[in-house]
Design an enzyme around this catalytic site. Structure first.
Site, short mmCIF file in Angstrom:
data_model
loop_
_atom_site.label_atom_id
_atom_site.label_comp_id
_atom_site.label_asym_id
_atom_site.label_seq_id
_atom_site.Cartn_x
_atom_site.Cartn_y
_atom_site.Cartn_z
N PHE A 134 0.86 -1.19 0.00
CA PHE A 134 0.00 0.00 0.00
C PHE A 134 0.89 1.23 0.00
O PHE A 134 1.79 1.35 0.82
CB PHE A 134 -0.92 0.03 1.24
CG PHE A 134 -1.85 1.21 1.24
CD1 PHE A 134 -3.11 1.12 0.66
CD2 PHE A 134 -1.45 2.44 1.78
CE1 PHE A 134 -3.96 2.22 0.63
CE2 PHE A 134 -2.30 3.55 1.75
CZ PHE A 134 -3.56 3.43 1.18
N ASP A 219 9.37 2.67 1.30
CA ASP A 219 8.24 3.43 1.83
C ASP A 219 8.19 3.20 3.34
O ASP A 219 7.74 2.16 3.80
CB ASP A 219 6.95 2.97 1.14
CG ASP A 219 5.73 3.73 1.65
OD1 ASP A 219 5.82 4.37 2.71
OD2 ASP A 219 4.67 3.65 0.99
N LYS A 248 3.25 10.47 8.10
CA LYS A 248 2.54 10.09 9.32
C LYS A 248 3.07 10.71 10.62
O LYS A 248 2.67 11.78 11.00
CB LYS A 248 2.48 8.56 9.43
CG LYS A 248 1.48 7.93 8.44
CD LYS A 248 1.15 6.52 8.83
CE LYS A 248 0.26 5.81 7.82
NZ LYS A 248 -1.15 6.14 7.93
#
Ligand SMILES: Cc1ncc(COP(=O)(O)O)c(C=O)c1O
Length: 388
Positions: A134, A219, A248
Site C-alpha cells: 500500500f 516506503d 505520518k
C-alpha cells in the site's frame, strides 16, 4: 453539541467515503482518548500510526504555539530557519547515504515525488511494487498499490507498474530489468496485514537495484520514526535506500511528508516538482520538536520493549480464533480465522481502540509513549473478547 448532533452533521456533509465507528472523539493525552460523553479509551490506532509522541505532546504544542506567533508560511523560493534545521535533523537521523530531502504534506505525496524523482533520475519508466503493498491514493501511488478495491474504480492508472510477490527474491530477479526505474517496497507491509519483510530479501532487492541501475525506494510512511523499534525500519536490515518516503508520525500529528534522497539519485531539474505547503515553518517546527522528543525519550527502544510485551502477551492468549500473531516493535497484528470487525467493535466497547489491516486482521499502532500498564490493560481486554 451532543454526540448525536455531531454524527448527524458529519454524516450529512462528509463525502461519505469513510466507513465510520459511532464514536465522537474530542480529546487526547498520551496514549488515551476521550469521547464526547467523557468515556476513556486506550488508543491503539494512534490516528493510524501518526501519534508516536502521544496525543497533546507538550513539546509539540510549545513548538507549534511559538512558531504560529512568529511565521506560518514561507515559500520554498526563500530560506527559513525551521526548515533548514529540520532538513539537517532528518538527514542526521536517517540511514547512511541519504543526503538531501524534499518536504511535502502526506504519505501519498512523498511516494508520488519519489516515483517522479526515480523516473527523471534514471530516464526509465518501469516501476516494480509488491503484491499486498500500500502506497497511497493519488494516481502514481495508487498505481503501485495492490488492492483491487482501491485501484479498479479509477483505471486506467499510470502505465509501467508491475507487481511481484513480496519476500520472493527470485521473482524480483526475473522482473527487474534494464527498463526498471525503481523498486518500491515497504519494510513491513502495513495495510497489507502487517507482514515483516525478510532481511535477506530486502538486501537482495537492494543489491539487484544497484546491479541493474534501478533505484531502491523504501516506503517508511508507516514504519518510520520509531514505530518498529528503530528510528527507521530500514535499520533492522542495514538497508541504504536511494529514496525513502516518510510522513505520518513525522510532525507529531500535523500533516507532513518527506522524501529523503540518496547519492545515486541524479540532480533534480529545477522546477520539475514542487508544493505550496511542503516545508512550511509551522509544520517544520512541529517536526523538529517531534524528532527531538523521539530521540531524547528513546522512543524507538521503548517501542522495541513494549512491542515485545504486546506481541508475547497476544501470542499467549489461548483462542481458537487466532491464526497468527506477528509484528515488529509497536506495529503488531493478530490474524484471525474469522472477520475482525466484530472484535474491533467489542474492544471499543471495552475501552480499547484498534484497527483492521484487511478483513481478518486486528492491528495495533499505539502511541510509542504507551505505558507497560496500558499495554497490559489492552492485553486483558483482547483476551476477554478473543477467549469467548
Ligand atoms: C506505507 C504507506 N505508504 C503511504 C501511505 C499513504 O499515506 P497518506 O495517507 O498520508 O497519503 C500510507 C498510509 O497509510 C502507508 O501506510
Amino acid at each position: 453539541m451532543t454526540h448525536d448532533d455531531v454524527i448527524r452533521l458529519e454524516d450529512h456533509y462528509d463525502s461519505g467515503l469513510y466507513p465510520k465507528q459511532p464514536l465522537v472523539l474530542v480529546r487526547g493525552a498520551g496514549a488515551r482518548l476521550w469521547d464526547a460523553d467523557g468515556k476513556e479509551y486506550i488508543d491503539c490506532i494512534g490516528g493510524h500510526g501518526v501519534a508516536n509522541v502521544g496525543h497533546a505532546n507538550p513539546a509539540v504544542i510549545q513548538a507549534v504555539t511559538e512558531q504560529a506567533q512568529r511565521l506560518m508560511v514561507c515559500p520554498n523560493g526563500f530560506y527559513n530557519d525551521q526548515r533548514a534545521q529540520l532538513l539537517a535533523a532528518l538527514i542526521r537521523s536517517a540511514p547512511a547515504g541519504l543526503e538531501r530531502a524534499f518536504l511535502c504534506n502526506s504519505g501519498t505525496e512523498a511516494v508520488e515525488a519519489a516515483l517522479k524523482f526515480a523516473r527523471v533520475s534514471t530516464g526509465r519508466t518501469k516501476v516494480l511494487a509488491a503484491m499486498r503493498g500500500f502506497h497511497g491514493r493519488t494516481f502514481g501511488a495508487l498505481s503501485a498499490t495492490w488492492r483491487k478495491q482501491y485501484r479498479e474504480p479509477f483505471e486506467p492508472l499510470v502505465p509501467g507498474f508491475e507487481f511481484v510477490p513480496y519476500n520472493q527474491l527470485d521473482r524480483m530477479g526475473q522482473a527487474l530489468d534494464e527498463e526498471t526505474a525503481a523498486v518500491l517496497l515497504e519494510v513491513v507491509q502495513g495495510e497489507g496485514g502487517v507482514i515483516p519483510g525478510d532481511g535477506d530479501y530486502l538486501r537482495g532487492v537492494q543489491a539487484l537495484c544497484r546491479e541493474r541501475g534501478a533505484l531502491f525506494v523504501v516506503d517508511e510512511v508507516q514504519t518510520g520514526f520509531g514505530r518498529t523499534g528503530r528510528m527507521f525500519a530500514s535499520e533492522h536490515h542495514d538497508l541504504q535506500p536511494d529514496l525513502m518516503c516518510l510522513a505520518k508520525a513525522m510532525a507529531g500529528g500535523l500533516p507532513v511528508g518527506a522524501v529523503l534522497i540518496g547519492s545515486r539519485v541524479a540532480d533534480l531539474p529545477k522546477k520539475s516538482h514542487g508544493t505550496t505547503f511542503g516545508g512550511n515553518p509551522l509544520v517544520c517546527a512541529a517536526a523538529l520538536a517531534t524528532l527531538h522528543y523521539i530521540q531524547a525519550e528513546a522512543l524507538p527502544q521503548r517501542a522495541a520493549t513494549l512491542g515485545a510485551r504486546l506481541l508475547d502477551g497476544l501470542g499467549a492468549i489461548p483462542s481458537p480464533q487466532v491464526r497468527q500473531v506477528r509484528g515488529l516493535g509497536l506495529m503488531v497484528a493478530v490474524e484471525l480465522k474469522v472477520r475482525a470487525a466484530g472484535y474491533l467493535a467489542a474492544l471499543a466497547e471495552r475501552g480499547v481502540l484498534a484497527l483492521s489491516a484487511g478483513p481478518n486482521v486486528i492491528r495495533f499502532l499505539p502511541p510509542l509513549v504507551i505505558s507497560a500498564e496500558e499495554v497490559d490493560a489492552v492485553l486483558e481486554q483482547v483476551a476477554a473478547v478473543l477467549e469467548v
